[in-house]
Design a protein around this motif. Structure first.
Motif, short mmCIF file in Angstrom:
data_model
loop_
_atom_site.label_atom_id
_atom_site.label_comp_id
_atom_site.label_asym_id
_atom_site.label_seq_id
_atom_site.Cartn_x
_atom_site.Cartn_y
_atom_site.Cartn_z
N ALA A 320 0.88 -1.09 -0.02
CA ALA A 320 -0.14 -0.01 -0.13
C ALA A 320 0.88 1.31 0.11
CB ALA A 320 -0.89 -0.13 1.18
N PRO A 321 1.93 1.40 0.79
CA PRO A 321 2.56 2.59 0.86
C PRO A 321 3.44 3.01 -0.41
CG PRO A 321 2.97 1.43 2.96
CD PRO A 321 2.22 0.38 2.05
N LEU A 322 4.04 1.75 -1.07
CA LEU A 322 4.69 1.99 -2.45
C LEU A 322 3.64 2.35 -3.59
CD1 LEU A 322 6.95 -1.34 -2.13
CD2 LEU A 322 7.57 1.28 -2.10
N ILE A 323 2.55 1.71 -3.54
CA ILE A 323 1.51 2.18 -4.59
C ILE A 323 1.03 3.60 -4.43
CG2 ILE A 323 -0.95 1.48 -5.43
CD1 ILE A 323 -0.08 -1.32 -4.99
N THR A 453 -3.36 5.48 -13.09
CA THR A 453 -4.11 5.34 -11.83
C THR A 453 -3.86 6.29 -10.67
OG1 THR A 453 -2.95 3.43 -11.15
CG2 THR A 453 -4.91 3.05 -12.69
N PRO A 454 -4.69 6.52 -9.85
CA PRO A 454 -4.06 7.49 -8.85
C PRO A 454 -3.56 6.60 -7.70
CG PRO A 454 -6.52 7.11 -8.82
CD PRO A 454 -6.02 6.63 -10.14
N ALA A 455 -2.64 7.20 -7.14
CA ALA A 455 -2.10 6.26 -6.09
C ALA A 455 -2.79 6.25 -4.86
CB ALA A 455 -0.51 6.89 -5.59
N ALA A 456 -3.97 5.41 -4.76
CA ALA A 456 -4.58 5.25 -3.68
C ALA A 456 -4.34 3.65 -2.75
CB ALA A 456 -6.10 5.01 -4.11
N GLU A 457 -4.95 3.50 -1.84
CA GLU A 457 -4.88 2.23 -1.00
C GLU A 457 -5.38 1.18 -1.53
OE1 GLU A 457 -3.95 0.73 2.75
OE2 GLU A 457 -3.70 2.86 2.40
N PRO A 458 -4.51 0.10 -1.94
CA PRO A 458 -5.29 -0.87 -2.99
C PRO A 458 -6.26 -1.71 -2.13
CG PRO A 458 -3.15 -1.46 -2.08
CD PRO A 458 -3.46 0.07 -1.59
N ARG A 459 -7.38 -2.03 -2.63
CA ARG A 459 -8.29 -2.92 -2.08
C ARG A 459 -7.71 -4.16 -1.55
NH1 ARG A 459 -13.47 -2.49 -5.98
NH2 ARG A 459 -13.68 -0.14 -6.17
#
Length: 463
Positions: A320-323, A453-459
């Motif tokens: 998550a932090p890397l994305i 894609t926006p750098a958001a929290e992955p599901r």
């Protein structure tokens, strides 16, 4: 039902679903380290054991789309109970097999039960656990999927060496028996819903396409096999193309073509398929290399898989932090190169390689591969609408299972082909690792086509 009783019921449900997921995840990995022992017992060549793995994964891929319809038609509790029962009975049949064909048929039966354990269990959680607690519940269930691959190779090697390979299947019996009692006692009965008619024709077309492609992709060792593979590819192409006009005409097809209007879903699906071929070949090829060519015991080869499994578990928290920082496209491009490069690096493993280097390669593969799965899963599904999410997830699960079988087919087929050509099994393993690693590296070019894609929290996904 008062609050305390309801909470206890929810807790019991989560343990039941986690237990089923653990059984399925364990069985996917426990077999690999025992394959040479099984081959010796059945008087077969170790590389001829490929159908044992392929039959299981392909059966799960085929039956996954029907799981939701079965739950709606017959009730979640009844179908989940039946899936555990079939899985346990299939495990007993596997342990009782005396020939390779018998074992393959038993693995198909086991795959019938295994195909429904995760999707039906996840559906039971979705229908029972309140929305605000669903993510935490799914996180709890996903832990079982992480523990299975950690224990699987080592447990499989120990059982094959200390007791008998039959126990890698019989171990499912007590776990399944507890699960059956728990489902009967704790899983709430649910009423049947009016499920829409199942698209049997569309299901048949895609199943034929998938099975024909899976059987045809294996590298041909002899001339007549090349003709057979070409025929299977032709059949796969015809049935897959026939599904397109059929789906356009049908009101409720198995998979809506609108799914592919989401660009990242299409790219993610193809990238997943290609990338997972290499990463799925490793758990099959590495124990064979270690035991057959380097002289490792089954237990030792199983222990060698621990660094990859442990590194994969630890690295999940980095995704998550890397994305968020780099975005899906950049992260997947770089991480795919690491995954593919680490697979190619398995060609370096030999009797003279220092243990620390072996562990470093395994840890690099495990960490990057785990992060790859999490990122690929998320970017493929995150853009789907709520109406398409269930169908898209079902198709995505099919592709995951198909890729696992393809990795075993291609990896094992390459070793067999190169061994015949060069007369050196060690060299054949090295070149095969390099080849499947390059296949994974190719997926980096596919992920380059992802839309920004926006750098958001992955599901969060359970796989």
């Amino acid at each position: 039902m008062n609050g305390n009783t309801k909470a206890q019921s929810h807790t019991a449900l989560l343990w039941i679903v986690a237990g089923g997921f653990f059984m399925q995840a364990l069985d996917t990995t426990i077999v690999n380290t025992a394959l040479p022992s099984i081959a010796g017992s059945l008087h077969e060549a170790p590389l001829a054991m490929r159908p044992i793995v392929i039959a299981y994964t392909l059966t799960m891929a085929m039956l996954t789309p029907a799981s939701g319809w079965l739950a709606d038609s017959f009730g979640t509790r009844r179908v989940y109970f039946s899936s555990i029962l079939i899985f346990v009975f299939g495990s007993i049949c596997c342990a009782s097999a005396h020939t390779l064909p018998q074992l393959v048929v038993a693995r198909v039966l086991q795959g019938v039960g295994g195909s429904m354990l995760l999707p039906i269990g996840r559906l039971a959680v979705l229908r029972t656990i309140p929305g605000e607690a669903y993510v935490a519940a799914l996180a709890f269930v996903s832990v079982a999927g992480q523990v299975g691959p950690i224990l699987g190779p080592t447990l499989g090697g120990w059982l094959a060496q200390a007791v008998s390979w039959h126990w890698i299947f019989l171990i499912n019996v007590p776990i399944g028996a507890i699960g059956l009692i728990a489902v009967h006692r704790f899983l709430p009965a649910d009423a049947h819903s009016d499920a829409p008619p199942f698209d049997w024709l569309g299901y048949g077309l895609l199943s034929i396409a998938m099975v024909a492609f899976s059987l045809g992709v294996e590298p041909p060792v002899e001339t007549h096999q090349a003709l057979w593979c070409t025929s299977l590819f032709a059949l796969s192409t015809i049935t897959a193309l026939a599904y397109i006009p059929y789906a356009k005409r049908r009101r409720h097809p198995l998979f809506e073509l609108a799914l592919f209007r989401e660009p990242n879903f299409s790219i993610g699906l193809i990238g997943n398929l290609v990338c997972r071929i290499g990463s799925s070949a490793v758990p099959f090829l590495l124990p064979l290399l270690l035991q057959l060519e380097l002289g490792y015991t089954p237990l030792h080869s199983g222990l060698m898989m621990l660094p990859a499994a442990l590194a994969g578990t630890v690295s999940k928290r980095w995704v998550a932090p890397l994305i968020r920082r780099y975005g899906y496209d950049s992260f997947l491009l770089v991480n795919t190169l690491v995954v593919g490069g680490s697979i190619v690096a398995f060609a370096l493993i030999s009797q003279g390689t220092p243990l620390l280097i072996d562990i470093a390669i395994l840890a690099a593969f495990g960490a990057s591969n785990s992060m790859q799965f999490a990122a690929m899963n998320s970017v493929t599904l995150k853009g789907l609408s709520s109406r398409d999410a269930s169908s898209g997830n079902s198709l995505f699960s099919m592709v995951q299972m198909l890729a696992m079988g393809l990795g075993v087919s291609i990896g094992g087929g390459l070793v067999e082909l190169f061994s015949m050509q060069w007369g050196s099994a060690v060299l054949a393993f090295k070149v095969s690792f390099a080849s499947v690693g390059v296949i994974t590296l190719v997926s980096a070019f596919i992920f380059r086509r992802l839309e920004s894609t926006p750098a958001a929290e992955p599901r969060l996904h359970a796989r």
